[in-house]
Design a protein around this motif. Sequence first.
Motif, mmCIF file in Angstrom:
data_model
loop_
_atom_site.group_PDB
_atom_site.id
_atom_site.type_symbol
_atom_site.label_atom_id
_atom_site.label_comp_id
_atom_site.label_asym_id
_atom_site.label_seq_id
_atom_site.Cartn_x
_atom_site.Cartn_y
_atom_site.Cartn_z
ATOM 1 N N THR A 286 2.925 4.046 4.501
ATOM 2 C CA THR A 286 1.842 5.016 4.630
ATOM 3 C C THR A 286 2.361 6.200 5.440
ATOM 4 N N SER B 240 0.869 10.494 7.004
ATOM 5 C CA SER B 240 -0.224 11.445 7.201
ATOM 6 C C SER B 240 0.275 12.833 6.851
ATOM 7 N N ALA B 241 -0.588 13.640 6.239
ATOM 8 C CA ALA B 241 -0.230 15.010 5.864
ATOM 9 C C ALA B 241 -1.262 15.975 6.421
ATOM 10 N N ARG C 101 -4.583 10.690 4.921
ATOM 11 C CA ARG C 101 -3.651 9.592 4.708
ATOM 12 C C ARG C 101 -2.800 9.834 3.454
ATOM 13 N N THR C 102 -1.527 9.471 3.527
ATOM 14 C CA THR C 102 -0.642 9.512 2.362
ATOM 15 C C THR C 102 -0.043 8.123 2.161
ATOM 16 N N TYR C 103 0.441 7.864 0.952
ATOM 17 C CA TYR C 103 0.980 6.553 0.610
ATOM 18 C C TYR C 103 2.293 6.680 -0.137
ATOM 19 N N LYS C 104 3.246 5.839 0.257
ATOM 20 C CA LYS C 104 4.517 5.744 -0.445
ATOM 21 C C LYS C 104 4.416 4.574 -1.419
ATOM 22 N N GLY D 14 -3.592 7.281 -2.526
ATOM 23 C CA GLY D 14 -3.362 8.645 -2.068
ATOM 24 C C GLY D 14 -4.089 9.695 -2.887
ATOM 25 N N SER E 265 -7.555 10.151 -0.932
ATOM 26 C CA SER E 265 -7.578 10.011 0.528
ATOM 27 C C SER E 265 -8.151 11.241 1.229
#
Length: 484
Positions: free
Chosen positions: A63, A65-66, A76-79, A177, A180
Amino acid sequence: MNTPLRRVSVFCLALILALMGWATWIQGAKASDYMGDPHNPRVTIGKYAAPLGNILVDGEPVTGSAATSSTLKYKRTYKDGPLYAPVTGFTSQIFGSNQLESLYGDLLDGSDGRLQSPADAVLHRRAKGGDVATTIDAAVQKAGYRALGDKKGAAVALDPKTGRILGMVSTPSYDPGTFSGSAAADQKAWQAMAKDADRPNVNRALRQALPPGSTFKLVVAAAALENGLYSSVDEPTDSPDPYTLPHTRTTLHNENASAPCENATLRTALQYSCNTVFAKIAADLGQDKVAAQAEKFGFDDGKVDVPVRAAKSVYPKGMDSAQTALSGIGQFNDQATPLQMAMVASAIANGGELKTPQLVDKLTDGGGNTVQQYGPKTYGEGRAISAHTAAQLRSAMQTVVDKGTGSGAKIDGLTVGGKTGTAQHGVDNSGTPYAWFVSYAQNGAGRQVAVAVMVEDGHAARNEVSGNGLAAPVARAMMKAALS
């Protein structure tokens, strides 16, 4: 001062005192309630005022953050979102959160009191968000996700000695993502997911209980050995073929008409998945004894928390003898999640001792210091089965893979045991059957892994659906990744 003026003065003073008292009550006793109220926009603004802590796999964040240009400064961002969504869950500025993102939301956003330093307390500031380290093995997770591909299903891999969840896959999945943030595109992505008939937002590994089919025969075999019905898996069972269900004229047949199921041993009955043998065993034992064994493996427990709560797997109550016989082959009203069937395989692999499944290894603060460490715990009040019964079942499961219906799980250099299952679906079995495979593997160094796979829809013709054909290759990929 005249009387009317005095009365007005007293009344005004009373109002002031009441206002001061109410303000003190709001700012003191009720402050925490208002600060925690989800309808208070300051709660959301505070949550996203700084980057969130992360959820980790193999020590690396999946995970992030952007920065945004809105009042909510970070999202929130997700890989590899679809790969890890069954593990992380989601956090959305509009739609809230679930799974680990929700359960550890206070730690991730820094509001957990355990993260606060003396300086944070003095300055009344929020601490830096902490991290959640999972037990997931990235190689196992990726292997299961790739092997399931475009099939609708789920898989769970456990370390039998510790209960650590090494892989938890659910397909089709979704990318958390994409919704989010709080833009129109996020709302559109959420609506598309919610309307998807394949329900990608359902964590099938934990939350979808379906008939386990012939994989439940492992539970019945365990009950037969534990209750002394047979002394070993190589003792004949005195079973007819076909078998007439008790107090009925209905006869039960085996899928493979040429299989040597009449009077078969438990080993042979598991090898050829003989319905007649296990239906008779369940009827002979009675529902109470089968239920007692199933419950030791985790059935009928509505509080299996990993820490995300799993749906309850059910062994039915109030059955007559014929229904009990059908329950012995994983039909009638039996229901199990992939997690539950992985627990069965895990107990068998671990000499009969079942460890409580766990998805989280430890919690750390913003500086990487451990806040809470989780360790292995034995499930229930003791052993699920004796060491002798476990050894007998491991041996029989190896025969299933080496010579029986589970050949698709063979792995060179590893000892592999398994059990296939094809569960009926729909009225009069009109739907596409569910394909199951439950297994364990061990390498020369003694390391083990237990896996359960359920394929709800493999896009195969109905007569081509089998646990060995659809589910076993997924288990094989995950076991190989875990022990390579």
